[in-house]
Design a protein around this motif. Structure first.
Motif, PDB file in Angstrom:
ATOM      1  N   GLU A 154       0.831  -1.160  -0.009  1.00 20.56           N
ATOM      2  CA  GLU A 154      -0.181   0.002  -0.074  1.00 20.56           C
ATOM      3  C   GLU A 154       0.808   1.267   0.040  1.00 20.56           C
ATOM      4  O   GLU A 154       1.823   1.334   0.591  1.00 20.56           O
ATOM      5  CB  GLU A 154      -0.815  -0.061   1.227  1.00 20.56           C
ATOM      6  N   PRO A 155       0.432   2.279  -0.869  1.00 18.23           N
ATOM      7  CA  PRO A 155       1.328   3.483  -0.797  1.00 18.23           C
ATOM      8  C   PRO A 155       1.052   4.205   0.443  1.00 18.23           C
ATOM      9  O   PRO A 155       1.828   5.186   0.658  1.00 18.23           O
ATOM     10  CB  PRO A 155       0.834   4.136  -2.354  1.00 18.23           C
ATOM     11  N   MET A 156      -0.217   4.032   0.759  1.00 22.98           N
ATOM     12  CA  MET A 156      -0.541   4.965   2.008  1.00 22.98           C
ATOM     13  C   MET A 156      -0.279   4.264   3.507  1.00 22.98           C
ATOM     14  O   MET A 156      -0.383   2.922   3.629  1.00 22.98           O
ATOM     15  CB  MET A 156      -2.021   5.396   1.951  1.00 22.98           C
ATOM     16  N   GLY A 157      -0.074   5.030   4.640  1.00 22.50           N
ATOM     17  CA  GLY A 157       0.105   4.285   5.719  1.00 22.50           C
ATOM     18  C   GLY A 157      -1.094   3.809   6.283  1.00 22.50           C
ATOM     19  O   GLY A 157      -2.270   4.273   5.923  1.00 22.50           O
ATOM     20  N   LEU A 158      -1.109   2.897   7.306  1.00 25.17           N
ATOM     21  CA  LEU A 158      -2.356   2.296   7.861  1.00 25.17           C
ATOM     22  C   LEU A 158      -3.329   3.131   8.291  1.00 25.17           C
ATOM     23  O   LEU A 158      -4.700   3.157   8.257  1.00 25.17           O
ATOM     24  CB  LEU A 158      -1.766   1.215   8.857  1.00 25.17           C
ATOM     25  N   PHE A 159      -2.954   4.453   9.127  1.00 21.37           N
ATOM     26  CA  PHE A 159      -3.776   5.165   9.759  1.00 21.37           C
ATOM     27  C   PHE A 159      -4.558   6.099   8.792  1.00 21.37           C
ATOM     28  O   PHE A 159      -5.897   6.445   8.740  1.00 21.37           O
ATOM     29  CB  PHE A 159      -3.088   6.310  10.882  1.00 21.37           C
ATOM     30  N   GLU A 160      -3.890   6.483   7.823  1.00 24.71           N
ATOM     31  CA  GLU A 160      -4.463   7.378   6.829  1.00 24.71           C
ATOM     32  C   GLU A 160      -5.391   6.546   5.844  1.00 24.71           C
ATOM     33  O   GLU A 160      -6.438   6.864   5.506  1.00 24.71           O
ATOM     34  CB  GLU A 160      -3.258   8.019   5.649  1.00 24.71           C
ATOM     35  N   ARG A 161      -5.213   5.297   5.759  1.00 25.19           N
ATOM     36  CA  ARG A 161      -6.159   4.287   4.847  1.00 25.19           C
ATOM     37  C   ARG A 161      -7.277   4.280   5.946  1.00 25.19           C
ATOM     38  O   ARG A 161      -8.392   4.383   5.124  1.00 25.19           O
ATOM     39  CB  ARG A 161      -5.290   2.977   4.452  1.00 25.19           C
ATOM     40  N   ILE A 162      -7.222   4.190   7.251  1.00 22.16           N
ATOM     41  CA  ILE A 162      -8.298   3.943   7.865  1.00 22.16           C
ATOM     42  C   ILE A 162      -9.522   5.342   7.751  1.00 22.16           C
ATOM     43  O   ILE A 162     -10.447   5.142   7.666  1.00 22.16           O
ATOM     44  CB  ILE A 162      -7.961   3.779   9.347  1.00 22.16           C
ATOM     45  N   VAL A 163      -8.551   6.179   7.816  1.00 19.10           N
ATOM     46  CA  VAL A 163      -9.293   7.807   7.816  1.00 19.10           C
ATOM     47  C   VAL A 163     -10.130   7.858   6.373  1.00 19.10           C
ATOM     48  O   VAL A 163     -11.208   8.375   6.361  1.00 19.10           O
ATOM     49  CB  VAL A 163      -8.397   8.891   8.058  1.00 19.10           C
TER      50      VAL A 163
END
Length: 171
Positions: free
Chosen positions: A115-124
């Protein structure tokens, strides 16, 4: 206090109109991955326009970091947090049995190097996608309160004014 849920919860309020800003704020946590986190959970409560992101740390991270280290790892984003291990039994029970039950949208994601995005950003982002599909609950006045007084948060940054910006400072 051992929790049945995440180790650290981040409070995002008001959420609906600030999804983009919360994505930006949580980017600082993109280095938290599979070595530290098993998963992240996202919750949304439409009646109070609030979201919580729960960080579920691995057992190895528990041993290595302890409660203080897990809290410090998440505190870098500067958002208010709830750390269940720091709550007394009555407060923790109120948080899990009363407050968390208000959240009717749930998202769970796992760390992924692909994933290019971090886990927290993906959750948001995922919570934001779910929220826009729903009609807004209540009226504007229903959201006009400070949720930090309802939830046992820590790590709240208070805005400060530099001395040169205060009216009483002399030039």
């Amino acid at each position: 206090m051992e929790s049945n849920g995440a180790d650290v919860y981040v409070l995002l309020n008001p959420f609906r109109c600030n999804v983009r800003e919360f994505r930006i704020l949580t980017r600082v946590l993109e280095d938290l991955g599979g070595d530290e986190l098993e998963a992240a959970e996202g919750f949304y409560a439409p009646d109070i326009d609030a979201a919580l992101i729960g960080a579920c740390f691995t057992s190895a991270a528990h041993s290595r970091l302890g409660v203080e280290g897990m809290q410090a790892s998440v505190a870098r984003c500067g958002l208010p947090m709830v750390v269940p291990a720091r709550l007394d039994l009555a407060t923790a029970r109120r948080f899990f049995d009363e407050h968390l039950l208000r959240y009717d949208t749930y998202v769970q994601l796992y760390p992924s190097v692909a994933e290019p995005m971090g886990l927290f950003e993906r959750i948001v982002q995922r919570l934001g996608e779910q929220v826009v599909l729903r009609p807004r609950a209540g009226t504007e006045s229903d959201y006009n309160f400070d949720l930090r007084h309802e939830v046992p948060v820590i790590g709240v940054r208070h805005p400060t004014m530099p001395s040169w910006g205060r009216a009483e400072s002399s030039w």
